[in-house]
Enzyme design. Structure first.
Site, PDB file in Angstrom:
ATOM      1  N   ASP A  32      20.367  67.944  50.952  1.00  0.00           N
ATOM      2  CA  ASP A  32      21.626  68.420  51.545  1.00  0.00           C
ATOM      3  C   ASP A  32      21.785  69.869  50.511  1.00  0.00           C
ATOM      4  O   ASP A  32      21.266  70.123  49.635  1.00  0.00           O
ATOM      5  CB  ASP A  32      22.771  67.298  51.190  1.00  0.00           C
ATOM      6  CG  ASP A  32      23.009  66.600  52.150  1.00  0.00           C
ATOM      7  OD1 ASP A  32      22.099  66.636  53.187  1.00  0.00           O
ATOM      8  OD2 ASP A  32      23.369  65.642  51.926  1.00  0.00           O
TER       9      ASP A  32
ATOM     10  N   LYS B 268      23.352  73.590  55.892  1.00  0.00           N
ATOM     11  CA  LYS B 268      23.723  74.683  56.824  1.00  0.00           C
ATOM     12  C   LYS B 268      22.637  75.765  56.619  1.00  0.00           C
ATOM     13  O   LYS B 268      22.777  76.255  55.400  1.00  0.00           O
ATOM     14  CB  LYS B 268      25.109  75.212  56.717  1.00  0.00           C
ATOM     15  CG  LYS B 268      25.954  74.876  58.050  1.00  0.00           C
ATOM     16  CD  LYS B 268      27.472  75.296  57.885  1.00  0.00           C
ATOM     17  CE  LYS B 268      28.426  74.110  58.353  1.00  0.00           C
ATOM     18  NZ  LYS B 268      29.628  74.240  57.698  1.00  0.00           N
TER      19      LYS B 268
ATOM     20  N   MET C 194      36.388  67.706  49.017  1.00  0.00           N
ATOM     21  CA  MET C 194      36.651  68.429  50.141  1.00  0.00           C
ATOM     22  C   MET C 194      38.153  68.788  50.384  1.00  0.00           C
ATOM     23  O   MET C 194      38.250  68.809  51.652  1.00  0.00           O
ATOM     24  CB  MET C 194      35.708  67.733  51.489  1.00  0.00           C
ATOM     25  CG  MET C 194      34.415  67.238  51.054  1.00  0.00           C
ATOM     26  SD  MET C 194      34.067  65.898  52.591  1.00  0.00           S
ATOM     27  CE  MET C 194      34.551  64.625  51.804  1.00  0.00           C
TER      28      MET C 194
HETATM   29  N1  SAH Z   1      28.618  62.747  47.166  1.00  0.00           N
HETATM   30  C1  SAH Z   1      29.014  63.574  46.450  1.00  0.00           C
HETATM   31  C2  SAH Z   1      30.273  64.273  47.434  1.00  0.00           C
HETATM   32  C3  SAH Z   1      30.016  64.605  48.771  1.00  0.00           C
HETATM   33  S1  SAH Z   1      31.322  65.437  49.321  1.00  0.00           S
HETATM   34  C4  SAH Z   1      29.561  63.228  45.141  1.00  0.00           C
HETATM   35  O1  SAH Z   1      29.340  62.165  44.800  1.00  0.00           O
HETATM   36  O2  SAH Z   1      29.732  64.331  44.459  1.00  0.00           O
HETATM   37  C5  SAH Z   1      31.376  67.214  48.982  1.00  0.00           C
HETATM   38  C6  SAH Z   1      32.322  67.425  48.118  1.00  0.00           C
HETATM   39  O3  SAH Z   1      32.227  67.103  46.887  1.00  0.00           O
HETATM   40  C7  SAH Z   1      32.600  68.862  48.194  1.00  0.00           C
HETATM   41  O4  SAH Z   1      33.433  69.392  49.132  1.00  0.00           O
HETATM   42  C8  SAH Z   1      33.631  68.989  46.851  1.00  0.00           C
HETATM   43  O5  SAH Z   1      34.750  68.885  46.878  1.00  0.00           O
HETATM   44  C9  SAH Z   1      32.586  68.087  45.981  1.00  0.00           C
HETATM   45  N2  SAH Z   1      31.300  68.692  45.150  1.00  0.00           N
HETATM   46  C10 SAH Z   1      30.347  68.438  45.152  1.00  0.00           C
HETATM   47  N3  SAH Z   1      29.702  69.018  44.127  1.00  0.00           N
HETATM   48  C11 SAH Z   1      30.716  69.882  43.649  1.00  0.00           C
HETATM   49  C12 SAH Z   1      30.751  70.777  42.551  1.00  0.00           C
HETATM   50  N4  SAH Z   1      29.340  70.981  41.882  1.00  0.00           N
HETATM   51  N5  SAH Z   1      31.598  71.454  42.251  1.00  0.00           N
HETATM   52  C13 SAH Z   1      32.906  70.880  42.494  1.00  0.00           C
HETATM   53  N6  SAH Z   1      32.961  70.064  43.600  1.00  0.00           N
HETATM   54  C14 SAH Z   1      31.834  69.409  44.019  1.00  0.00           C
END
Ligand code: SAH
Length: 468
Positions: free
Chosen positions: A35, A57, A169
């Site tokens: 992803d 994307k 998100m």
């Molecule tokens: N499975 C992932 C989350 C997926 S949903 C996890 O466990 O972290 C995607 C959301 O995760 C983004 O919209 C953001 O809110 C958060 N996110 C993922 N990577 C991030 C990062 N490096 N910094 C801040 N937020 C992050």
């Protein structure tokens, strides 16, 4: 062996935050579906034959649909491939691993789920916010800030929210969440931090309160991916912030590559808090060593191995041609401890030298590039641009605001120019950047090609040589 699927949590961004198990699965994978939020640098762990499928994307394409992802996982596994599904953070935290694993299971395919460091915990840690604290917070809640039809009810259920709340998100709906919390009785002065691109050199943190944060996020133009952390623990950041205090934090550095050695520079600057990327990605390709060349090696008195790869590639050829390590010359030499270690793993002793000597037969890679061709006595392998990384390199080059380019060698200057030409980058782009060089010879050469504006901070570090 039949195919199977491993769901792997890539961690939040910093490549060091993947688990040992996750790393191992990547090293064994035949195909990786990844992803946008999984750091593509992790793909460098894969073997040369591993295929990559991007599910995020792209500028010219829509996001890969969920059904298509599920089907691809199944098709690849049924073709007996070891499939890794690489997801940002933890695969199960708002990562749809439930749906994907169910689809794989329904198709009768074996799978594993390797957890990862989820971005809420990581973002809090890298911003200096402990998610729980004996004095300020006894609970920690993970919530999605995204309201879709399916989780509409779940998002707004009236559960107990907890002392520290993380919204994934949540940038778009931030005003809505702040209002909702205040309506539920949270004080407008409750502390809030929003952390963008946490754990990477691009990390930006803004702070405010439930009453003020929406405006601040808007002013600072904070975008996804960003993590919202709400609660009194946010205040501890004042004293506990550490990542953002690193010497190179926030700096955006490209490293022009022409040999495999330069990953060390990338690692050094990443560790200092910079966003660093070495490109293009290179791969070692084994060369067929002729019997005449093998005979020359066996009859020599002194043999110098130029890299760890030269050891394994040479011994490979030895075995294939009916020789073994007892046929090596009596005196073995190396330039680095890494190569010595590799020889030791084969039960072979070596001596470290600073320079190749004229009476040594040398084995190593054959750098077939203009500028600085190294003539080895016997080439065990070639270094080639790894075409699997073209799209990734191109995307990283375009999506990020780079400041500085490091040239570690003369050959890297030519390689960088070739790369930009290949990607149709305009000359003006280069004028926005600064440069730093490893050594005066490289500097002089780069200047003749127009790379003149020096980044003094980075240049100082290179001159001091701490990164070696
Ligand atoms: N499975 C992932 C989350 C997926 S949903 C996890 O466990 O972290 C995607 C959301 O995760 C983004 O919209 C953001 O809110 C958060 N996110 C993922 N990577 C991030 C990062 N490096 N910094 C801040 N937020 C992050």
């Amino acid at each position: 062996m039949s195919g199977y699927v491993t769901f792997v949590g890539a961690g939040p961004g910093d490549v060091g935050l993947i688990t040992e198990k996750g790393k191992q699965s990547l090293m064994e994978a035949d195909v990786v579906l990844y992803d946008r939020l999984a750091n593509p640098r992790l793909l460098k762990l894969t073997k040369n034959s591993c295929q990559f499928i991007y599910c995020g994307k792209l500028p010219d394409r829509h996001i890969m649909r969920q059904e298509k992802i599920n089907q691809t996982l199944i098709d690849m596994a049924l073709a007996n491939k070891r499939v890794v599904r690489l997801k940002g953070g933890d695969p199960a935290v708002f990562g749809r691993v439930g749906e994907e694993a169910q689809a794989v299971r329904n198709a009768g395919i074996a799978y594993e789920i390797i957890p990862g460091v989820t971005s809420s915990i990581a973002a809090a840690a890298y911003a200096g916010i402990p998610v729980t604290h004996r004095e300020y917070s006894a609970s920690f809640t993970l919530r999605t800030g995204h309201a879709c039809e399916k989780n509409e009810k779940k998002t707004h259920c009236d559960d107990e929210l907890g002392d520290t709340i993380a919204y994934y998100m949540g940038v778009k709906n931030l005003p809505h969440h702040c209002d909702a919390l205040m309506k539920k009785g949270f004080s407008p002065d409750t502390k809030v931090a929003v952390i963008e691109w946490a754990t990477t050199g691009k990390q930006r943190t803004v702070e405010g309160t439930l009453a003020t944060i929406t405006q601040i996020v808007k002013q600072q133009n904070i975008q996804n991916p960003a993590m919202t952390i709400i609660g009194e623990v946010v205040a501890l950041r004042q004293s506990l912030s550490w990542f953002e205090r690193k010497s190179m934090f926030g700096k955006r550095i490209l490293i022009a590559k022409s040999s495999a050695e330069e990953s060390r520079l990338e690692r050094y600057f990443l560790n200092e808090g910079a966003e660093a990327y070495a490109l293009p990605t290179l791969k070692h390709v084994k060369r067929n060593i002729s019997v005449a060349e093998l005979k020359r090696i066996c009859s020599a008195d002194k043999l110098l191995f130029l890299s760890p790869e030269s050891v394994s590639f040479l011994l490979d050829s030895f075995i294939k041609n009916g020789y073994d390590s007892r046929d090596l010359p009596p005196h073995l030499y190396v330039l680095s401890e890494k190569t010595a270690k590799c020889l030791r793993s084969f039960g072979l002793k070596s001596e470290k030298v600073a320079q190749p000597a004229a009476d040594m037969v040398k084995v190593g890679y054959d750098l077939q590039r203009q500028g600085e061709v190294i003539h080895n006595d016997v080439a065990t392998h070639h270094l080639q641009v790894d075409d699997r990384f073209r799209d990734i390199d191109k995307r990283l080059l375009a999506e990020e605001e780079w400041e500085t380019v490091i040239f570690p060698s003369k050959a890297s200057v030519d390689a960088f120019l070739a790369l930009l030409k290949d990607y149709d980058y305009p000359k003006e782009w280069l004028q926005k950047l600064s440069y730093a060089y490893v050594g005066d010879r490289v500097k002089a050469y780069a200047e003749t090609k127009g790379f003149e504006k020096v980044d003094n901070d980075v240049q100082n570090i290179l001159t001091l040589g701490d990164w070696r």
